[in-house]
Design a protein around this motif. Structure first.
Motif, PDB file in Angstrom:
ATOM      1  N   ALA A 184       0.846  -1.204   0.000  1.00 40.68           N
ATOM      2  CA  ALA A 184       0.000   0.000   0.000  1.00 40.68           C
ATOM      3  C   ALA A 184       0.881   1.253   0.000  1.00 40.68           C
ATOM      4  O   ALA A 184       0.560   2.260  -0.661  1.00 40.68           O
ATOM      5  CB  ALA A 184      -0.921  -0.009   1.215  1.00 40.68           C
ATOM      6  N   LYS A 185       2.012   1.183   0.702  1.00 44.14           N
ATOM      7  CA  LYS A 185       2.924   2.342   0.727  1.00 44.14           C
ATOM      8  C   LYS A 185       3.531   2.558  -0.660  1.00 44.14           C
ATOM      9  O   LYS A 185       3.653   3.695  -1.117  1.00 44.14           O
ATOM     10  CB  LYS A 185       4.039   2.105   1.743  1.00 44.14           C
ATOM     11  CG  LYS A 185       3.567   2.294   3.167  1.00 44.14           C
ATOM     12  CD  LYS A 185       4.723   2.121   4.131  1.00 44.14           C
ATOM     13  CE  LYS A 185       4.216   2.136   5.557  1.00 44.14           C
ATOM     14  NZ  LYS A 185       5.114   1.466   6.499  1.00 44.14           N
ATOM     15  N   GLU A 186       3.921   1.470  -1.317  1.00 48.79           N
ATOM     16  CA  GLU A 186       4.494   1.572  -2.664  1.00 48.79           C
ATOM     17  C   GLU A 186       3.494   2.188  -3.627  1.00 48.79           C
ATOM     18  O   GLU A 186       3.839   3.041  -4.451  1.00 48.79           O
ATOM     19  CB  GLU A 186       4.904   0.174  -3.185  1.00 48.79           C
ATOM     20  CG  GLU A 186       6.272  -0.284  -2.691  1.00 48.79           C
ATOM     21  CD  GLU A 186       7.333   0.799  -2.832  1.00 48.79           C
ATOM     22  OE1 GLU A 186       7.468   1.366  -3.926  1.00 48.79           O
ATOM     23  OE2 GLU A 186       8.010   1.121  -1.818  1.00 48.79           O
ATOM     24  N   ILE A 187       2.235   1.736  -3.535  1.00 43.73           N
ATOM     25  CA  ILE A 187       1.189   2.266  -4.423  1.00 43.73           C
ATOM     26  C   ILE A 187       1.017   3.770  -4.182  1.00 43.73           C
ATOM     27  O   ILE A 187       0.927   4.570  -5.119  1.00 43.73           O
ATOM     28  CB  ILE A 187      -0.145   1.512  -4.202  1.00 43.73           C
ATOM     29  CG1 ILE A 187      -0.029   0.080  -4.752  1.00 43.73           C
ATOM     30  CG2 ILE A 187      -1.321   2.250  -4.833  1.00 43.73           C
ATOM     31  CD1 ILE A 187      -1.229  -0.815  -4.455  1.00 43.73           C
ATOM     32  N   THR A 188       0.997   4.159  -2.922  1.00 42.60           N
ATOM     33  CA  THR A 188       0.816   5.586  -2.586  1.00 42.60           C
ATOM     34  C   THR A 188       1.982   6.412  -3.137  1.00 42.60           C
ATOM     35  O   THR A 188       1.777   7.465  -3.753  1.00 42.60           O
ATOM     36  CB  THR A 188       0.695   5.768  -1.056  1.00 42.60           C
ATOM     37  OG1 THR A 188      -0.298   4.869  -0.571  1.00 42.60           O
ATOM     38  CG2 THR A 188       0.334   7.186  -0.683  1.00 42.60           C
ATOM     39  N   LYS A 189       3.198   5.905  -2.947  1.00 42.37           N
ATOM     40  CA  LYS A 189       4.384   6.629  -3.446  1.00 42.37           C
ATOM     41  C   LYS A 189       4.329   6.763  -4.958  1.00 42.37           C
ATOM     42  O   LYS A 189       4.639   7.809  -5.522  1.00 42.37           O
ATOM     43  CB  LYS A 189       5.653   5.848  -3.073  1.00 42.37           C
ATOM     44  CG  LYS A 189       6.188   6.207  -1.720  1.00 42.37           C
ATOM     45  CD  LYS A 189       7.610   5.660  -1.576  1.00 42.37           C
ATOM     46  CE  LYS A 189       7.956   5.555  -0.113  1.00 42.37           C
ATOM     47  NZ  LYS A 189       8.813   4.433   0.220  1.00 42.37           N
ATOM     48  N   SER A 190       3.957   5.667  -5.612  1.00 44.51           N
ATOM     49  CA  SER A 190       3.920   5.664  -7.063  1.00 44.51           C
ATOM     50  C   SER A 190       2.861   6.660  -7.581  1.00 44.51           C
ATOM     51  O   SER A 190       3.117   7.416  -8.529  1.00 44.51           O
ATOM     52  CB  SER A 190       3.644   4.227  -7.514  1.00 44.51           C
ATOM     53  OG  SER A 190       3.204   4.190  -8.812  1.00 44.51           O
ATOM     54  N   LEU A 191       1.693   6.681  -6.943  1.00 42.49           N
ATOM     55  CA  LEU A 191       0.638   7.594  -7.384  1.00 42.49           C
ATOM     56  C   LEU A 191       1.008   9.060  -7.157  1.00 42.49           C
ATOM     57  O   LEU A 191       0.722   9.923  -7.984  1.00 42.49           O
ATOM     58  CB  LEU A 191      -0.658   7.282  -6.630  1.00 42.49           C
ATOM     59  CG  LEU A 191      -1.610   6.325  -7.318  1.00 42.49           C
ATOM     60  CD1 LEU A 191      -2.709   5.888  -6.360  1.00 42.49           C
ATOM     61  CD2 LEU A 191      -2.227   6.968  -8.560  1.00 42.49           C
ATOM     62  N   ILE A 192       1.651   9.306  -6.049  1.00 43.81           N
ATOM     63  CA  ILE A 192       2.002  10.694  -5.715  1.00 43.81           C
ATOM     64  C   ILE A 192       2.994  11.253  -6.747  1.00 43.81           C
ATOM     65  O   ILE A 192       2.942  12.419  -7.124  1.00 43.81           O
ATOM     66  CB  ILE A 192       2.530  10.755  -4.255  1.00 43.81           C
ATOM     67  CG1 ILE A 192       2.191  12.082  -3.600  1.00 43.81           C
ATOM     68  CG2 ILE A 192       3.993  10.506  -4.143  1.00 43.81           C
ATOM     69  CD1 ILE A 192       2.448  12.091  -2.105  1.00 43.81           C
ATOM     70  N   GLU A 193       3.873  10.342  -7.243  1.00 44.58           N
ATOM     71  CA  GLU A 193       4.822  10.743  -8.304  1.00 44.58           C
ATOM     72  C   GLU A 193       4.091  10.902  -9.626  1.00 44.58           C
ATOM     73  O   GLU A 193       4.249  11.892 -10.328  1.00 44.58           O
ATOM     74  CB  GLU A 193       5.898   9.651  -8.509  1.00 44.58           C
ATOM     75  CG  GLU A 193       6.802   9.404  -7.327  1.00 44.58           C
ATOM     76  CD  GLU A 193       7.688  10.584  -7.022  1.00 44.58           C
ATOM     77  OE1 GLU A 193       7.989  11.358  -7.953  1.00 44.58           O
ATOM     78  OE2 GLU A 193       8.070  10.749  -5.842  1.00 44.58           O
ATOM     79  N   GLU A 194       3.301   9.883  -9.959  1.00 43.14           N
ATOM     80  CA  GLU A 194       2.634   9.858 -11.255  1.00 43.14           C
ATOM     81  C   GLU A 194       1.699  11.066 -11.428  1.00 43.14           C
ATOM     82  O   GLU A 194       1.579  11.615 -12.521  1.00 43.14           O
ATOM     83  CB  GLU A 194       1.837   8.553 -11.367  1.00 43.14           C
ATOM     84  CG  GLU A 194       1.263   8.350 -12.720  1.00 43.14           C
ATOM     85  CD  GLU A 194       1.024   6.885 -13.056  1.00 43.14           C
ATOM     86  OE1 GLU A 194       1.317   5.991 -12.242  1.00 43.14           O
ATOM     87  OE2 GLU A 194       0.528   6.664 -14.164  1.00 43.14           O
ATOM     88  N   LEU A 195       1.069  11.470 -10.340  1.00 46.37           N
ATOM     89  CA  LEU A 195       0.155  12.614 -10.417  1.00 46.37           C
ATOM     90  C   LEU A 195       0.884  13.942 -10.179  1.00 46.37           C
ATOM     91  O   LEU A 195       0.270  15.002 -10.174  1.00 46.37           O
ATOM     92  CB  LEU A 195      -0.977  12.456  -9.391  1.00 46.37           C
ATOM     93  CG  LEU A 195      -1.952  11.298  -9.646  1.00 46.37           C
ATOM     94  CD1 LEU A 195      -2.841  11.056  -8.433  1.00 46.37           C
ATOM     95  CD2 LEU A 195      -2.816  11.585 -10.873  1.00 46.37           C
TER      96      LEU A 195
ATOM     97  N   GLY B 146       1.776  18.749  -2.435  1.00 42.97           N
ATOM     98  CA  GLY B 146       0.741  18.817  -1.399  1.00 42.97           C
ATOM     99  C   GLY B 146       0.511  17.419  -0.856  1.00 42.97           C
ATOM    100  O   GLY B 146       1.457  16.637  -0.716  1.00 42.97           O
ATOM    101  N   LEU B 147      -0.747  17.111  -0.580  1.00 39.50           N
ATOM    102  CA  LEU B 147      -1.084  15.813   0.031  1.00 39.50           C
ATOM    103  C   LEU B 147      -1.832  14.914  -0.957  1.00 39.50           C
ATOM    104  O   LEU B 147      -2.553  15.397  -1.826  1.00 39.50           O
ATOM    105  CB  LEU B 147      -2.006  16.030   1.238  1.00 39.50           C
ATOM    106  CG  LEU B 147      -1.473  16.844   2.414  1.00 39.50           C
ATOM    107  CD1 LEU B 147      -2.631  17.184   3.368  1.00 39.50           C
ATOM    108  CD2 LEU B 147      -0.388  16.079   3.177  1.00 39.50           C
ATOM    109  N   LEU B 148      -1.669  13.614  -0.763  1.00 39.41           N
ATOM    110  CA  LEU B 148      -2.517  12.649  -1.475  1.00 39.41           C
ATOM    111  C   LEU B 148      -2.890  11.546  -0.492  1.00 39.41           C
ATOM    112  O   LEU B 148      -2.016  10.948   0.136  1.00 39.41           O
ATOM    113  CB  LEU B 148      -1.787  12.016  -2.664  1.00 39.41           C
ATOM    114  CG  LEU B 148      -2.660  11.020  -3.441  1.00 39.41           C
ATOM    115  CD1 LEU B 148      -3.673  11.753  -4.326  1.00 39.41           C
ATOM    116  CD2 LEU B 148      -1.818  10.084  -4.315  1.00 39.41           C
ATOM    117  N   CYS B 149      -4.202  11.300  -0.355  1.00 39.90           N
ATOM    118  CA  CYS B 149      -4.646  10.180   0.475  1.00 39.90           C
ATOM    119  C   CYS B 149      -5.149   9.070  -0.452  1.00 39.90           C
ATOM    120  O   CYS B 149      -5.863   9.330  -1.416  1.00 39.90           O
ATOM    121  CB  CYS B 149      -5.782  10.629   1.391  1.00 39.90           C
ATOM    122  SG  CYS B 149      -6.437   9.262   2.370  1.00 39.90           S
ATOM    123  N   VAL B 150      -4.739   7.839  -0.169  1.00 36.40           N
ATOM    124  CA  VAL B 150      -5.221   6.690  -0.941  1.00 36.40           C
ATOM    125  C   VAL B 150      -5.975   5.764   0.015  1.00 36.40           C
ATOM    126  O   VAL B 150      -5.429   5.346   1.036  1.00 36.40           O
ATOM    127  CB  VAL B 150      -4.063   5.919  -1.619  1.00 36.40           C
ATOM    128  CG1 VAL B 150      -4.618   4.835  -2.542  1.00 36.40           C
ATOM    129  CG2 VAL B 150      -3.162   6.877  -2.400  1.00 36.40           C
TER     130      VAL B 150
END
Ligand code: AMP
Length: 359
Positions: free
Chosen positions: A215-226, A230-234
C-alpha cells in the motif's frame, strides 16, 4: 506570505489553525462566508469575488473537490496540487478509469448511463455498488443494490450524468495512507491507518502495527505519477483473501489523517502548508499509537463534553457548524500507550458519541 484556500470547511479550518503557527496569512474562498475556515481566516470571499481573492494570494490550495469550474479556471495558475488532479477527482468515473488504465488494483467496475444501468448491473453478481459520477462524498450518491428493482430509485434520483457500477467488495477491513510531496519531489508517507465506515461515512480510525508495504508503494507511485505538490490520500480495501484494492484517492487533507494533529510529529495540515510553500517537509512518524472518532449529526449540547474530555489523551476539535443529519460536526483525537489502549478509548468514545445515532 498569503495562502488561499478553496473551500471553507473543517479541513480548511484545521489548515489555518496549523498554518498560523508557521506565520502565514490565510484567505478563504467559499460559497458561504459563515463556514468554519472563513470565520478564522484573515479575509473571506464568496465565489463572486474570486478575482479579488486571486490577486491577493501567493499560492492557493483546496480542501474539497466540488469547486465550480469557473472558479478553477481563474485560480488554477496558483493552485497546488494542480487543478488537473482535482478535475480527475471530480468524476468518480474518470478517477477509477485512470487508476485501472495505469495498472493500479481497483474493484471490478463498469460505467453506465441512466438508460443502460440495468444492463451494467447484470455484469456482476448482486449486490452491486452504484455510485453517481459527481457530487458524491460520505456515501452520498452511493447505493448498495441488493435487488434489481431498486435501480429505478437510483435512476429517478439521478436523471442526468453517468454511474460507476462496482462489484461489492467483501473486504476484511479498510485502510488508508496519506503521502506528502513538495515541488523538489521530496516525498514522505504517513503510517497506514485502519478505518471503520458505517453507511459510507467514516466513523473512526486508528494507527496499526501492520506495515502494509504494498500500500505504501502504491501511494508513493501515485504521488509521483500525479506530480502532487501537497497531500494525497489513498483509501484501500483489504479483501478477505489478502488483496489490496484502491477505493478512492483524494489530493487534499483527509479525514483519516486528523489523528496526525496529536499523534504525529507533523500534522497533515502543517505538511500541506510546508509542501506548497517550498519549506522542508516535517517528520510523518507517529509519536504514539493514535486514533480519531468523528462526531456526526450532533449539536454541541447533545455531545457529552465531560465524558469526552474525561478520556486520558483525548482532544476535542469542534468545527462550529450548524447541526445537520449525517453532518461531520467535530472529531476527537486520542493517543495511548499501546494500540490496545487506543482501541479501548475509541470503544468508550463510540458509546458516548454514537449511542443514539442513526447514520
Ligand atoms: P466512497 O464514497 O466511494 O468512498 O465509499 C464510502 C464507503 O462505502 C467506503 O469506505 C466503503 O466502506 C463503502 N464502499 C464503497 N464502495 C464499495 C464497494 N465496491 N464494495 C463494498 N463497500 C464499498
Amino acid at each position: 506570505m498569503r495562502i488561499g484556500i478553496l473551500g471553507g470547511g473543517q479541513l480548511g479550518w484545521m489548515t489555518i489553525l496549523e498554518g498560523r503557527k508557521l506565520g502565514f496569512e490565510f484567505l478563504v474562498l467559499d460559497k458561504s462566508t459563515s463556514s468554519p475556515a472563513c470565520k478564522i481566516s484573515d479575509l473571506c470571499f464568496d465565489y463572486e469575488k474570486v478575482d479579488e481573492f486571486v490577486k491577493l494570494c501567493d499560492v492557493i490550495t483546496y480542501e474539497f473537490e466540488h469547486i465550480p469550474d469557473e472558479v478553477l479556471e481563474k485560480t488554477s495558475y496558483l493552485t497546488l496540487p494542480s487543478v488537473e488532479v482535482l478535475k480527475l477527482k471530480k468524476s468518480k468515473v474518470e478517477e477509477k478509469v485512470f487508476l485501472r488504465k495505469r495498472g493500479y488494483p481497483v474493484p471490478n467496475f463498469t460505467v453506465a448511463t441512466n438508460e443502460d444501468l440495468e444492463r451494467a448491473a447484470d455484469m456482476f453478481e448482486l449486490p452491486v455498488v452504484v455510485k453517481s459520477e459527481s457530487l458524491g462524498y460520505d456515501g452520498k450518491g452511493q447505493y448498495l443494490i441488493k435487488e434489481k428493482g431498486k435501480l429505478k430509485d437510483v435512476k429517478s434520483n439521478h436523471p442526468q450524468g453517468r454511474f460507476l457500477v462496482e462489484e461489492f467488495v467483501d473486504f476484511d477491513f479498510e485502510l488508508s495512507i496519506i503521502g506528502v510531496r513538495n515541488a523538489k519531489g521530496e516525498a514522505l508517507i504517513y503510517p497506514p491507518t485502519i478505518n471503520h465506515h458505517e453507511e459510507g461515512i467514516l466513523i473512526y480510525n486508528k494507527s496499526t502495527d501492520l506495515a502494509f508495504p504494498e500500500a505504501k508503494e502504491i501511494t508513493k507511485s501515485l504521488i509521483e505519477e500525479l506530480n502532487i505538490v501537497g497531500l494525497l490520500c489513498v483509501e484501500f480495501f483489504y479483501t478477505k483473501d489478502g488483496k489490496l484494492l484502491i477505493n478512492e484517492i483524494a489530493p487534499r487533507a483527509h479525514n483519516t489523517g486528523h489523528y496526525t494533529l496529536d499523534g504525529s510529529y507533523t500534522s497533515q495540515f502543517e505538511n500541506l502548508i510546508r509542501a506548497i510553500t517550498g519549506l522542508p517537509l516535517g517528520s510523518t512518524k507517529l509519536k504514539s499509537p493514535s486514533g480519531m472518532i468523528n462526531i456526526i449529526g450532533k449539536s454541541y449540547e447533545e455531545m457529552d463534553i465531560r465524558k469526552v474530555l474525561s478520556v486520558d489523551g483525548a482532544k476535542l476539535y469542534w468545527y462550529g457548524k450548524e447541526k445537520r443529519y449525517r453532518r461531520k460536526m467535530g472529531h476527537v483525537n486520542v493517543v495511548g500507550s499501546s494500540q490496545e489502549d487506543v482501541e479501548r478509548k475509541l470503544e468508550y468514545l463510540y458509546d458516548v458519541l454514537f449511542e443514539s445515532l442513526k447514520c
